[in-house]
Design a protein around this motif. Structure first.
Motif, mmCIF file in Angstrom:
data_model
loop_
_atom_site.group_PDB
_atom_site.id
_atom_site.type_symbol
_atom_site.label_atom_id
_atom_site.label_comp_id
_atom_site.label_asym_id
_atom_site.label_seq_id
_atom_site.Cartn_x
_atom_site.Cartn_y
_atom_site.Cartn_z
ATOM 1 N N ALA A 5 3.448 52.625 50.855
ATOM 2 C CA ALA A 5 2.183 52.278 51.090
ATOM 3 C C ALA A 5 1.684 51.421 49.880
ATOM 4 O O ALA A 5 1.564 52.280 48.526
ATOM 5 C CB ALA A 5 1.217 52.935 51.928
ATOM 6 N N LEU A 6 1.100 49.865 50.171
ATOM 7 C CA LEU A 6 0.662 49.423 49.303
ATOM 8 C C LEU A 6 -0.641 48.603 49.572
ATOM 9 O O LEU A 6 -0.923 48.307 49.965
ATOM 10 C CB LEU A 6 1.411 47.714 48.326
ATOM 11 C CG LEU A 6 0.911 47.501 47.287
ATOM 12 C CD1 LEU A 6 0.376 47.645 46.079
ATOM 13 C CD2 LEU A 6 1.244 45.288 47.503
ATOM 14 N N GLY A 7 -1.663 48.987 48.454
ATOM 15 C CA GLY A 7 -3.224 48.742 48.854
ATOM 16 C C GLY A 7 -3.320 47.526 47.819
ATOM 17 O O GLY A 7 -3.342 47.827 46.455
ATOM 18 N N LEU A 20 1.493 53.592 47.130
ATOM 19 C CA LEU A 20 1.699 55.320 47.316
ATOM 20 C C LEU A 20 2.598 55.439 48.155
ATOM 21 O O LEU A 20 2.959 54.771 48.658
ATOM 22 C CB LEU A 20 0.436 56.186 48.302
ATOM 23 C CG LEU A 20 -1.115 55.779 47.094
ATOM 24 C CD1 LEU A 20 -2.033 56.598 48.229
ATOM 25 C CD2 LEU A 20 -1.211 57.012 45.844
ATOM 26 N N GLN A 21 3.055 56.895 47.416
ATOM 27 C CA GLN A 21 4.299 57.114 49.060
ATOM 28 C C GLN A 21 4.178 58.066 50.028
ATOM 29 O O GLN A 21 3.365 59.554 49.151
ATOM 30 C CB GLN A 21 5.625 57.831 48.472
ATOM 31 C CG GLN A 21 7.260 58.347 48.856
ATOM 32 C CD GLN A 21 8.431 58.357 48.153
ATOM 33 O OE1 GLN A 21 7.937 58.690 46.730
ATOM 34 N NE2 GLN A 21 9.061 57.878 48.465
ATOM 35 N N ASN A 22 4.088 58.455 50.416
ATOM 36 C CA ASN A 22 3.594 59.776 51.693
ATOM 37 C C ASN A 22 4.938 60.389 52.098
ATOM 38 O O ASN A 22 6.248 60.031 52.759
ATOM 39 C CB ASN A 22 3.513 58.556 53.345
ATOM 40 C CG ASN A 22 2.619 59.981 54.398
ATOM 41 O OD1 ASN A 22 3.253 59.513 55.878
ATOM 42 N ND2 ASN A 22 2.279 61.034 53.902
ATOM 43 N N ALA A 65 4.270 45.413 37.072
ATOM 44 C CA ALA A 65 4.074 47.371 37.588
ATOM 45 C C ALA A 65 5.509 47.724 38.766
ATOM 46 O O ALA A 65 5.342 49.450 38.723
ATOM 47 C CB ALA A 65 2.937 47.884 38.441
ATOM 48 N N SER A 66 6.295 46.909 38.480
ATOM 49 C CA SER A 66 7.573 47.566 39.904
ATOM 50 C C SER A 66 7.677 47.611 40.551
ATOM 51 O O SER A 66 7.980 48.694 40.661
ATOM 52 C CB SER A 66 8.769 47.715 38.473
ATOM 53 O OG SER A 66 8.665 47.891 37.072
ATOM 54 N N VAL A 67 6.285 46.670 41.243
ATOM 55 C CA VAL A 67 6.368 47.497 42.282
ATOM 56 C C VAL A 67 7.252 46.507 43.512
ATOM 57 O O VAL A 67 7.120 45.225 43.217
ATOM 58 C CB VAL A 67 4.720 46.950 43.333
ATOM 59 C CG1 VAL A 67 4.122 47.232 44.567
ATOM 60 C CG2 VAL A 67 3.715 47.656 42.530
ATOM 61 N N ARG A 68 7.283 48.022 44.553
ATOM 62 C CA ARG A 68 8.309 47.086 45.412
ATOM 63 C C ARG A 68 8.198 47.264 46.544
ATOM 64 O O ARG A 68 8.584 46.519 47.785
ATOM 65 C CB ARG A 68 9.976 48.002 45.247
ATOM 66 C CG ARG A 68 10.419 47.616 44.152
ATOM 67 C CD ARG A 68 11.342 48.592 43.952
ATOM 68 N NE ARG A 68 12.923 48.741 42.755
ATOM 69 C CZ ARG A 68 13.922 49.666 41.907
ATOM 70 N NH1 ARG A 68 14.394 50.431 43.065
ATOM 71 N NH2 ARG A 68 13.964 49.434 41.539
ATOM 72 N N THR A 69 6.909 47.597 47.377
ATOM 73 C CA THR A 69 6.745 47.781 48.610
ATOM 74 C C THR A 69 6.285 46.181 48.782
ATOM 75 O O THR A 69 5.301 45.731 48.251
ATOM 76 C CB THR A 69 5.233 48.553 48.512
ATOM 77 O OG1 THR A 69 5.691 49.757 47.980
ATOM 78 C CG2 THR A 69 5.181 48.155 50.244
ATOM 79 N N LYS A 70 6.338 45.555 50.217
ATOM 80 C CA LYS A 70 6.165 44.499 50.473
ATOM 81 C C LYS A 70 4.914 44.586 51.752
ATOM 82 O O LYS A 70 4.459 43.332 51.585
ATOM 83 C CB LYS A 70 7.459 43.584 51.046
ATOM 84 C CG LYS A 70 8.490 43.389 49.757
ATOM 85 C CD LYS A 70 7.894 42.430 48.613
ATOM 86 C CE LYS A 70 9.154 42.163 47.734
ATOM 87 N NZ LYS A 70 8.237 40.680 46.807
ATOM 88 N N SER A 71 4.595 45.680 52.864
ATOM 89 C CA SER A 71 3.794 45.608 53.608
ATOM 90 C C SER A 71 2.423 45.913 52.354
ATOM 91 O O SER A 71 2.691 47.016 52.220
ATOM 92 C CB SER A 71 4.441 46.751 54.110
ATOM 93 O OG SER A 71 3.135 46.959 55.369
ATOM 94 N N LEU A 158 4.443 38.786 49.980
ATOM 95 C CA LEU A 158 3.379 40.351 51.050
ATOM 96 C C LEU A 158 3.948 40.176 52.467
ATOM 97 O O LEU A 158 3.702 38.979 53.114
ATOM 98 C CB LEU A 158 2.674 40.817 50.261
ATOM 99 C CG LEU A 158 2.567 40.744 49.137
ATOM 100 C CD1 LEU A 158 1.375 41.462 48.057
ATOM 101 C CD2 LEU A 158 3.629 41.957 48.739
ATOM 102 N N GLU A 159 3.579 41.356 52.911
ATOM 103 C CA GLU A 159 3.321 41.117 54.860
ATOM 104 C C GLU A 159 1.926 41.794 54.863
ATOM 105 O O GLU A 159 2.165 42.766 54.707
ATOM 106 C CB GLU A 159 4.851 41.676 55.516
ATOM 107 C CG GLU A 159 6.388 41.176 55.023
ATOM 108 C CD GLU A 159 6.710 41.626 55.510
ATOM 109 O OE1 GLU A 159 7.006 42.868 56.356
ATOM 110 O OE2 GLU A 159 8.160 41.568 55.222
ATOM 111 N N VAL A 160 1.600 41.336 55.738
ATOM 112 C CA VAL A 160 0.037 42.009 55.572
ATOM 113 C C VAL A 160 0.939 43.020 56.733
ATOM 114 O O VAL A 160 0.456 41.961 58.183
ATOM 115 C CB VAL A 160 -0.953 40.596 55.949
ATOM 116 C CG1 VAL A 160 -2.274 41.551 55.898
ATOM 117 C CG2 VAL A 160 -1.351 39.412 55.008
ATOM 118 N N GLU A 161 -0.056 44.215 56.780
ATOM 119 C CA GLU A 161 0.042 45.373 58.024
ATOM 120 C C GLU A 161 -1.494 45.891 58.171
ATOM 121 O O GLU A 161 -1.326 45.831 59.511
ATOM 122 C CB GLU A 161 0.322 46.603 56.757
ATOM 123 C CG GLU A 161 0.562 47.408 57.817
ATOM 124 C CD GLU A 161 0.949 48.699 57.889
ATOM 125 O OE1 GLU A 161 0.565 50.118 57.922
ATOM 126 O OE2 GLU A 161 1.903 48.619 56.287
#
Length: 232
Positions: A5-7, A20-22, A65-71, A158-161
């Motif tokens: 998850a990306l906040g 974060l990774q759950n 920061a090498s962020v890969r999460t898109k949601s 980015l995809e808005v969750e």
């Protein structure tokens, strides 16, 4: 595979994120976090050039920061949304939706067709006459604000969750939803231009307020009292 998850918090002075990774129900692994200065006009500008500058800043921050999460789950500024606890009689789900609309017209200083509104029952109480009431958390955000956030985040690929108010996000992150003993606390979110307050009773929001004074004001007062110049 564990869900990530990306906040994202787009402030008036800084852009902040956490990835974060759950791992399980109560276990998370911190993948990345960071912050960077926000462009001068930032998120509150409707000008395409300002929105493009903000999108570029967000993309660079996440890329570095090498962020890969898109949601993404983003926070809406409390000063620009309407959050209130209202009391209504015990009603059916259909009746409640109608009653909340009538209550909202009293507290939201915008036509209801110009806002996105949601509500949630957060508890029960009694009025001074002893009648049972439902405590309902009412949240409404201007549609033009939501559209602006959505547009900028989509410009960042980015995809808005979800979009949520800053004070609700902060309260949930800092406090347990079901405390082991009765607990009443105040959460203070001190930003550059505003200070958001929330009082929670047993993990449930009972009161919120946004004050148009923040860290910039405190810094200016301290600089005057201590006699030093602020950096330009």
């Amino acid at each position: 595979m564990a869900k990530t998850a990306l906040g994202l918090d787009i402030g008036t002075k800084y852009i902040k994120f956490v990835e974060l990774q759950n791992l399980s129900k109560d276990r998370y692994h911190l993948l990345a976090l960071g912050m960077a200065p926000a462009p001068a006009k930032g998120i509150m500008s409707d000008a395409p050039i300002d929105q493009e500058a903000l999108a570029v800043s967000i993309q660079k921050l996440l890329k570095d920061a090498s962020v890969r999460t898109k949601s993404v789950l983003a926070a809406l500024p409390e000063a620009n949304v309407f959050t209130r606890i209202v009391q209504v009689p015990p009603l059916s789900e259909r009746e409640l939706a109608s009653a909340i609309k009538w209550e909202a017209e009293q507290y939201i200083p915008l036509p209801l067709e110009e806002v996105n509104m949601d509500f949630s029952i957060v508890g029960e109480s009694k009025d001074p006459e002893g009648n049972k009431k439902l405590d309902v958390l009412l949240v409404a955000a201007p549609r033009n604000l939501i559209d602006r956030y959505t547009k900028i985040l989509e410009m960042c690929d980015l995809e808005v969750e979800a979009l949520e108010t800053e004070i609700i996000s902060a309260s949930r992150a800092l406090l347990p939803s079901s405390p082991s003993k009765p607990l009443t606390v105040m959460v203070v979110n001190l930003g550059a231009k505003t200070t958001d307050l929330s009082i929670l009773r047993n993990g449930v929001i009972a009161f919120t307020r946004s004050i148009p004074s923040g860290g910039e004001n405190f810094t200016r007062v301290l600089s005057q009292d201590l006699g030093f110049a602020l950096p330009q």
